[in-house]
Design a protein around this motif. Structure first.
Motif, short mmCIF file in Angstrom:
data_model
loop_
_atom_site.label_atom_id
_atom_site.label_comp_id
_atom_site.label_asym_id
_atom_site.label_seq_id
_atom_site.Cartn_x
_atom_site.Cartn_y
_atom_site.Cartn_z
N THR A 1 39.09 47.40 47.43
CA THR A 1 39.86 46.14 46.76
C THR A 1 40.83 46.37 45.73
O THR A 1 40.94 47.58 45.21
CB THR A 1 38.79 45.24 46.11
OG1 THR A 1 38.61 45.50 44.94
CG2 THR A 1 37.56 45.02 47.20
N ARG A 2 41.81 45.14 45.52
CA ARG A 2 42.80 45.26 44.50
C ARG A 2 42.03 45.07 43.35
O ARG A 2 42.64 45.18 42.17
CB ARG A 2 43.73 44.33 44.72
CG ARG A 2 44.75 44.72 45.93
CD ARG A 2 45.77 43.89 46.35
NE ARG A 2 46.52 43.47 44.95
CZ ARG A 2 46.86 42.07 44.81
NH1 ARG A 2 46.51 41.23 45.63
NH2 ARG A 2 47.51 41.79 43.63
N TYR B 1 40.41 40.41 48.46
CA TYR B 1 41.24 41.46 47.99
C TYR B 1 41.19 42.81 48.67
O TYR B 1 41.58 43.97 48.07
CB TYR B 1 41.04 41.40 46.37
CG TYR B 1 41.51 40.19 45.80
CD1 TYR B 1 42.86 39.98 45.09
CD2 TYR B 1 40.40 39.15 45.78
CE1 TYR B 1 42.98 39.06 44.63
CE2 TYR B 1 40.96 37.90 45.13
CZ TYR B 1 42.25 37.87 44.69
OH TYR B 1 42.45 36.74 44.04
N THR C 1 47.05 45.91 40.93
CA THR C 1 45.71 45.72 40.84
C THR C 1 45.51 44.26 40.14
O THR C 1 46.49 43.77 39.33
CB THR C 1 44.69 46.53 40.06
OG1 THR C 1 45.35 46.63 38.74
CG2 THR C 1 45.08 48.02 40.77
N TRP D 1 35.68 39.29 45.89
CA TRP D 1 36.37 40.43 46.10
C TRP D 1 36.93 40.69 47.51
O TRP D 1 37.80 41.19 47.74
CB TRP D 1 35.43 41.42 45.53
CG TRP D 1 35.23 41.55 44.09
CD1 TRP D 1 35.87 40.69 43.28
CD2 TRP D 1 34.54 42.38 43.23
NE1 TRP D 1 35.42 40.84 42.13
CE2 TRP D 1 34.59 42.15 41.89
CE3 TRP D 1 33.86 43.25 43.81
CZ2 TRP D 1 34.02 42.60 40.97
CZ3 TRP D 1 33.24 44.24 42.84
CH2 TRP D 1 33.23 43.66 41.41
#
Length: 156
Positions: A54-55, A150, A136, A147
């Protein structure tokens, strides 16, 4: 940017000759390319063990340097942080990024040309677009249940 990792005075091309388990502490640390990808929060499917990056970054990741802001004492702040060691790489390599030097060497693959050990500068990982610099979001801003929104589709 000055490289926070000591990469001078090491055995010549040690990563091509020395097994991970035989590297000294300085050589082991020098393998880190400074991309910051390992500091991204990941989601793992419990049925398939498939890992999605994820980012959403660890609260200690500096988004510009792509380094842990409290590296030496990170376990005090993030107890679940994995301290990568030659003895544990076999257990965690599957969730490391495919570009990670530790994973590459564990899998018997060569380092990329942009790796600081080859290029001689820590900036090449960023110039090659292989770091998380500037894209991020901090984990304290995103609830864990969000999450999945992302997930990075092209990073594994």
């Amino acid at each position: 940017m000055k490289d926070p990792i000591k990469r001078t005075g090491l055995r010549s091309k040690f990563w091509e000759k020395i097994p991970l388990t035989k590297m000294n502490a300085e050589e082991w640390e020098a393998l880190c390319d400074g991309c910051g990808k390992c500091c991204l929060n990941k989601l793992e499917d419990p049925d398939t063990n498939e890992v999605a990056f994820t980012r959403v970054a660890c609260r200690l990741l500096d988004d510009q340097s792509c380094r842990c802001a409290q590296y030496d004492i990170r376990k005090q702040f993030v107890p679940e942080c994995v301290v990568l060691k030659p003895e544990t790489i076999k257990d965690v390599a599957y969730w490391m990024p495919r570009t990670c030097a530790y994973r590459l060497l564990f899998e018997g693959k060569p380092l990329f040309d942009w790796h600081p050990l080859i290029s001689g500068t820590p900036e090449t990982v960023h110039e090659a677009g292989e770091s998380v610099r500037g894209w991020t979001v901090p984990e304290f801003e995103i609830p864990e249940e969000e999450w999945e929104n992302y997930i990075i589709e092209d990073l594994d």
